[in-house]
Write a protein that holds these residues in place. Structure first.
Motif: not given
Length: 273
Positions: A4-14, A75-78, A81-86, A130-137
């Protein structure tokens, strides 16, 4: 919690990167200052869209009933996939992002039409949100109620760290360059994407949608137990398993083979342009 810490950090920076480029151009160009309300309106709209997606996901999950486990696995696979797409998108557009945004702003300023800036800011914020939301869910759907407070603190910590990182990056590479930031976090994101993909495969195995084939293939618990604090961090961030099933090992290897192929194709496309 580390995820959670990492993904919120990276997505927020972008997200801050896009908004920061737009805001800086408007500050430096007098004709762009009238567009600031449209910029912040787009930011607010993007946040609302991300919140709406979060509400929709949790409402839809409640409607699933017996199919909820399958929905969560999907949703885990989504999320993976979103991380790869990013990662692939930033590889393709990272070098030219600033120039493309600034040229678009100049055109909007000449036309005195700032609604495009609203749309751009909204899309940028909604995309990262949305990427953060999907990841967290996808990654935290099985978290217990007792974990909610630490996870919320991790999310707030990721946001605070993103603001600090953005400030440091704005210093112009004297401490940390954008190139180094994206290179390091790209590697970490791919490891996290592989971990999520593996979690999805293991969920399908537990639901008897996939066979384990051989379980376990090995046992490295004596070296690092994935239930220990250190092993848990490795399990969450890079997909380490002390006692993996053969299907899990094959899936993990398949993820990295697919990534190698996608990156090779991206390099060929970049060289052809």
């Amino acid at each position: 919690m580390e995820q959670v810490l990492f993904i919120v950090w990276r997505e927020s920076v972008e997200a801050l990167l896009v908004v920061g480029i737009l805001h800086a151009w408007m500050n430096q160009n007098p004709q762009g200052r009238s567009g600031k309300p449209y910029l912040w309106g787009g930011v607010a709209l993007g946040l609302l869209l991300a919140v709406a997606l979060a509400v929709l996901l949790f409402v839809a999950s409640g409607w699933m009933g017996a199919a909820q486990d399958a929905f969560q696995a999907g949703m885990v696979f989504v999320a993976s996939a979103l991380i790869v797409q990013m990662v692939l998108w930033m590889r393709a557009h990272g070098r030219t992002l600033k120039r493309e945004l600034e040229s678009g702003l100049a055109a909007r300023a000449e036309q005195a039409n700032w609604w495009g800036v609203t749309a751009l800011a909204a899309i940028a914020i909604a995309r990262e949100g949305s990427e953060t939301v999907v990841f967290l869910y996808g990654s935290l759907s099985n978290a217990s109620a007792a974990d909610s407070a630490p996870l919320a603190l991790a999310g707030l910590g990721g946001l605070a760290l993103a603001l600090l990182t953005f400030y440091v990056l704005q210093l112009g590479g004297r401490v940390l360059s954008w190139r180094l930031f994206f290179r390091v976090t790209e590697i970490l994101l791919l490891l996290l994407g592989a971990s999520l993909f593996l979690s999805g495969v293991e969920k399908l195995i537990s639901m008897d949608y996939l066979p384990a084939l051989l379980d376990p293939v090995w046992d490295s618990s004596a070296l690092i137990d994935d239930m220990s604090p250190a092993g848990g961090v490795l399990a969450a961030l890079v997909g380490y398993r002390a006692q993996p099933a053969l299907t899990s090992v094959l899936a993990y290897a398949g993820f990295w083979l697919a990534m190698a192929a996608l990156m090779a194709r991206g390099k060929r496309q970049a060289a052809a342009r």
